[in-house]
Design a protein around this motif. Sequence first.
Motif: not given
Length: 565
Positions: A203-208, A402-404, A488-492
């Motif tokens: 769900t996030h880019p891989p670099l971390g 996923y995030h939206s 403006f983000i609706s997810r938790c």
Amino acid sequence: MRIKGLGSEGVITGRLIKKKDLLLMFILTAAFFSVALYDLGYSRTPTSGWGSSSDGEVYFDLGSYKRVEAIYVLLADAKPVSFDVFTNGSGSWVNQKTFHESYYYKWKKLDLAGVYTRFIKLHFHNSLGVIDEVYFVGGNGEKLHIEKVWAGGTVRNEVGKLIDEQELIEHPPTYRSHTYFDEIYYVRTAENYLNREEPYEWTHPPLGKFFIALSILFLGFSPFGWRFAGVMVASLMIPAIYVLAKAMFHRRVAAFFSASLLSLDFLHFTMGRIATVDTFTVFFILTSYIFLFISYRRLIERGRLDWRIFLAGAVTFSLAFSTKWYALYGFMGQLTLILAILLWNLKSSRFECKGCIIKSLMIILFSVALTVLVYFCSFIPYMMVGHSLQDVIARQWRMYYYHSTLKATHPFSSPWWSWPLITRPVWLDVQYLPNGMVSTIVAMGNPVIWWMGLPFLTVTALKAIKHQDKTSLYIVWLFLFQWIPYAFISRCLFIYHFYMNVPVIILSITEFLKDSWDSKWGKAFTLAYLLLVVLLFVLFYPVISGMRISYAYKEALRWFGSWLF
């Protein structure tokens, strides 16, 4: 490091960072690194796993009849482990409890209510997961010695792996010997990349996750191994904010204030010690500030961008964006500010060289293209496990979807406006220990820093308006662009989403403190303020580090009912 020509509001020529600065940076960084590294986690933990692929039994002999209060099982691979526990105290087997759990590298406990027995049987059924170690707890809370283990039925004979690393067990288990909170996603994915397997967390880019994987590769698979990279990068953020503050305010004392406040912030400390990717993101964001702020100042003074410095800012931003998308907010804010200055210069004809403005726009376009290239290059290891470029592009849409559309709730989520007030910290982990002791970890800000953030930012905003102070404008503009979009983000959302604004708050506080430092009463206020920051860090250290403390001490720190830890 040489940065020349930051002149109109205090010219800096020659070296920005001198020997005294290097010494201060080293002392502050070493101090933070030492404290953050202390008791980070075990460097060796059980890793030789055993799994039952079919129904069957495993028998344990304790050597003599003993009272057994509980069984601890170290789950290895997040697949379900299921078995019934039988004891034999009078010649026949009695079914005591059923165990059914699935977790990634986590100790799980099953209470057995003090049954008196010598032999214990685990009957496995529909169990797909791997167990790295098992141990039993006696009536006095002690770890019991296991005399012998053997297999029965169709169970494989490698059951000795269940008890072959008893000397590596922490009893009772805490964060030091297993994963906690979101480590179950990121450590698991780092291990996937090391084994060239399909990554679990996408769900996030891989670099971390690569940084965590490198940490494991060099230091071994253990809590210390997978957390070390975070501590290292969190420590590097101390000299990074020092350099930024020196570039902004042109004073060593201001740089010292900023670096000290960041090293004493609770959230920075806690996030640096957990194997998630936010610390890597914020480090690259903070590093990009250095280059982009210098670009912003030189644009004001010269009417054009220095392509080398702006490009360095774009590259460091791209590394942040390749770790988590929220890095985009601050970059867009700075880019908007720079474009506004370019358009104003074009309109006002302040600078005769129109070609300089066109060149600056070309630099921005090239930097954006380079950012996109770096971002997609971070997916190369993902492609190495069997994915195409088309898969990578499709993954971007899946991530966005996923995030939206995420509707999940969480007991420790909190609205964006509440973060500076610290109304809802995130309780990351807790283990209740014998004799009224507890090990708990909470993610929250240092109240003396966070609660003063908005008032100091208001002062900074007034300074930007009244005195047309360009540095103050930059700080406030950056803060708003990194905070308001969450409305403006609706997810938790969680309080650690505010992490990237902690350095900005600290810069605002620093601006006030350095202005106050030159007066007698201002110096007294500054010293008292810094002392209070230190005292609160010491006071709350046990609950932000997982240190074993009394339950009563932990409860005394819960100043508000919403502070759960």
